[in-house]
Write an enzyme that holds these catalytic residues in place. Structure first.
Site, PDB file in Angstrom:
ATOM      1  N   TYR A 146       0.869  -1.181   0.000  1.00  0.00           N
ATOM      2  CA  TYR A 146       0.000   0.000   0.000  1.00  0.00           C
ATOM      3  C   TYR A 146       0.901   1.225   0.000  1.00  0.00           C
ATOM      4  CZ  TYR A 146      -3.461   3.386   1.789  1.00  0.00           C
ATOM      5  OH  TYR A 146      -4.298   4.463   1.967  1.00  0.00           O
ATOM      6  N   ASP A 241       9.504   2.555  -0.607  1.00  0.00           N
ATOM      7  CA  ASP A 241       8.524   3.247   0.209  1.00  0.00           C
ATOM      8  C   ASP A 241       8.826   2.895   1.667  1.00  0.00           C
ATOM      9  OD1 ASP A 241       6.400   4.173   1.649  1.00  0.00           O
ATOM     10  OD2 ASP A 241       4.859   3.443   0.260  1.00  0.00           O
ATOM     11  N   LYS A 269       5.400   9.215   8.675  1.00  0.00           N
ATOM     12  CA  LYS A 269       5.267   8.648  10.023  1.00  0.00           C
ATOM     13  C   LYS A 269       6.337   9.170  11.000  1.00  0.00           C
ATOM     14  CE  LYS A 269       2.690   4.644   8.350  1.00  0.00           C
ATOM     15  NZ  LYS A 269       1.314   4.909   8.663  1.00  0.00           N
TER      16      LYS A 269
HETATM   17  N1  HOZ Z   1      -1.189   4.058   6.476  1.00  0.00           N
HETATM   18  C1  HOZ Z   1      -1.492   3.329   7.659  1.00  0.00           C
HETATM   19  C2  HOZ Z   1      -0.833   2.013   7.640  1.00  0.00           C
HETATM   20  N2  HOZ Z   1      -1.399   1.108   6.754  1.00  0.00           N
HETATM   21  C3  HOZ Z   1      -2.929   3.127   7.847  1.00  0.00           C
HETATM   22  C4  HOZ Z   1      -3.541   4.337   8.335  1.00  0.00           C
HETATM   23  C5  HOZ Z   1      -4.931   4.340   7.930  1.00  0.00           C
HETATM   24  O1  HOZ Z   1      -5.250   3.875   6.838  1.00  0.00           O
HETATM   25  O2  HOZ Z   1      -5.692   4.864   8.721  1.00  0.00           O
END
Ligand code: HOZ
Length: 433
Positions: A146, A241, A269
């Site tokens: 993702y 990423d 993050k």
């Molecule tokens: N990007 C975060 C880790 N997969 C998830 C945060 C979210 O979708 O709320």
């Protein structure tokens, strides 16, 4: 079973009236695990408290940023000091080059960086830049990875879309994803074949070097090097990423751990210390194509925001000065995952786990989990029962089988002991159905 839920339930109802699903990011809604999402009012160290006063040991870390734990004093003080001077200028501030220098010091091949506001923006911008640099259209990504919710990357994606069983999205015209090739992760042969088929047309390969968005899945031995070799052979770019893994697995992220250098790195993050941030970085030759120096446009009202920069700076500087934390977190996470796995075995529950450093996942699956095909065989109903039982026992895990969990520097041996004890009881519930 004494957890109170009245206040959270009321808040959820109130939120649902004005916010879709009551949440500002889908996976928070607990749809995949059942039960009601607690509304969190406070965090400190490894613990959070909800609106009903329930306390949890938690392994979400705000989905990764809070490597120092909740309300880490260094971070809070830095944000307060920055806020006193003004919350946003829409003009350059000194914290931007300061954070840029520290972040770049962790990634020797990256010479320049551009800060944005989220991981989605970071990957979207990096791909735009890769396409401009190579003058090619195709992008290779991997099933279960993702990279945020930009249209072209919502193809066989992990995270919330995998959790909800909709690995794409309505509203994305097929034309917008026609240049996205989604291949199985950990399969270098598939990448080789794609490069043969689309010779001279692939701009970049984007990969989570350690996947966190189908749960934690590490790269097979030699896989990242194979990606490096195949992309270089065809003059395509390799993008790591590292939104999740940057400063998480080691100060220099997965590229330090595995010794493979990409052409570009996307971050987020941890470099925002819990405030909204993202970034993309690469060699000057590439990054100087970004406006105002070059023709690749990308902008943002709050990019380089002084509060986010101050929180990020406090976090990464703390990590730089206290690198022994990585060994400590790794040992604690190692103890935690193996002891929980032993408890599962004793209870006759089939789980398998993956862990790299302080990120990990217990998959309710039999065999090794190496890609989306194997991750998606997990018994998500059993995971849901486990999640609910752990929550009841005061342990807050990511509310999805397909999201990595994170241990922070604030977790103690006592936290680990209590979590294992909670898991022991939870497995009895999982087994009983
Ligand atoms: N990007 C975060 C880790 N997969 C998830 C945060 C979210 O979708 O709320």
């Amino acid at each position: 079973m004494g957890r109170k839920t009245e206040q959270s339930r009321k808040l959820q109802k109130r939120a649902e009236a004005v916010i879709p699903g009551g949440v500002n990011s889908p996976v928070r809604a607990f749809r995949a695990v059942g039960g009601e999402p607690p509304f969190i009012v406070r965090g400190e160290g490894s613990r959070i408290w909800d609106a009903d006063g329930n306390e949890y040991i938690e392994y979400l870390g705000s989905w990764g940023p809070l490597i120092l734990g909740h309300a880490a004093p260094e971070v809070v003080e830095a944000v307060i000091a920055a806020a006193r001077k003004g919350t946003s200028f829409g003009a350059s501030n000194p914290l931007e080059p300061e954070l840029a220098e520290v972040v770049l010091s962790a990634f020797p091949k990256m010479e320049k960086i551009r800060f944005v506001n989220s991981g989605t923006e970071a990957t979207m911008s990096a791909i735009r830049l890769a396409r401009a640099y190579t003058r090619r259209k195709y992008v290779v990504k991997f099933e279960g990875c993702y990279h945020g919710h930009a249209d072209a990357l919502l193809v066989k994606a992990g995270s919330g879309v995998a959790t909800l069983g909709i690995p794409g999205s309505a509203g994305v015209p097929q034309e917008f994803t026609q240049f996205t090739l989604a291949l199985p992760y950990n399969d270098a042969e598939a990448v080789d074949q794609a490069f043969k088929k689309f010779k001279g047309q692939i701009a970049c390969v984007i990969v989570e070097p350690v996947v966190g968005n189908m749960g934690c899945v590490p790269p097979a031995k030699g896989y990242l090097d194979a990606l490096r070799y195949i992309t270089s052979r065809d003059n395509a770019l390799l993008i790591f990423d590292e939104v999740m893994t940057g400063f998480r697995l080691a100060f220099g992220g997965a590229q330090e751990v595995y010794g493979t250098a990409p052409d570009m790195t996307t971050l987020g993050k941890i470099i925002g210390g819990g405030l909204p941030v993202g970034a993309y970085a690469g060699p000057a030759e590439l990054m100087d194509m970004v406006a105002p120096l070059g023709p690749v446009y990308q902008a943002g009202t709050l990019s380089g925001n002084p509060l986010a920069m101050s929180a990020g700076l406090a976090t990464v500087c703390y990590l730089r000065e206290n690198r022994e934390l990585y060994g400590r977190m790794e040992r604690a996470a190692g103890t935690l995952v193996t002891m929980v796995a032993e408890a599962a075995k004793e209870a006759g529950v089939s789980i398998t786990y993956n862990r790299v450093g302080s990120m990990f996942t217990w998959f309710f699956a039999e065999g090794p989990v190496t890609n989306w095909a194997t991750a998606s065989k997990s018994d998500t109903e059993a995971f849901g029962r486990f999640h609910r039982a752990m929550l009841e026992a005061g342990v807050y895990l990511p509310p999805s089988q397909y999201e990595a969990a994170f241990l922070s520097a604030a977790h103690t041996d006592e936290d680990v002991r209590q979590t294992v004890a909670a898991a022991r009881e939870a497995f009895a519930v999982v087994e009983a159905k």
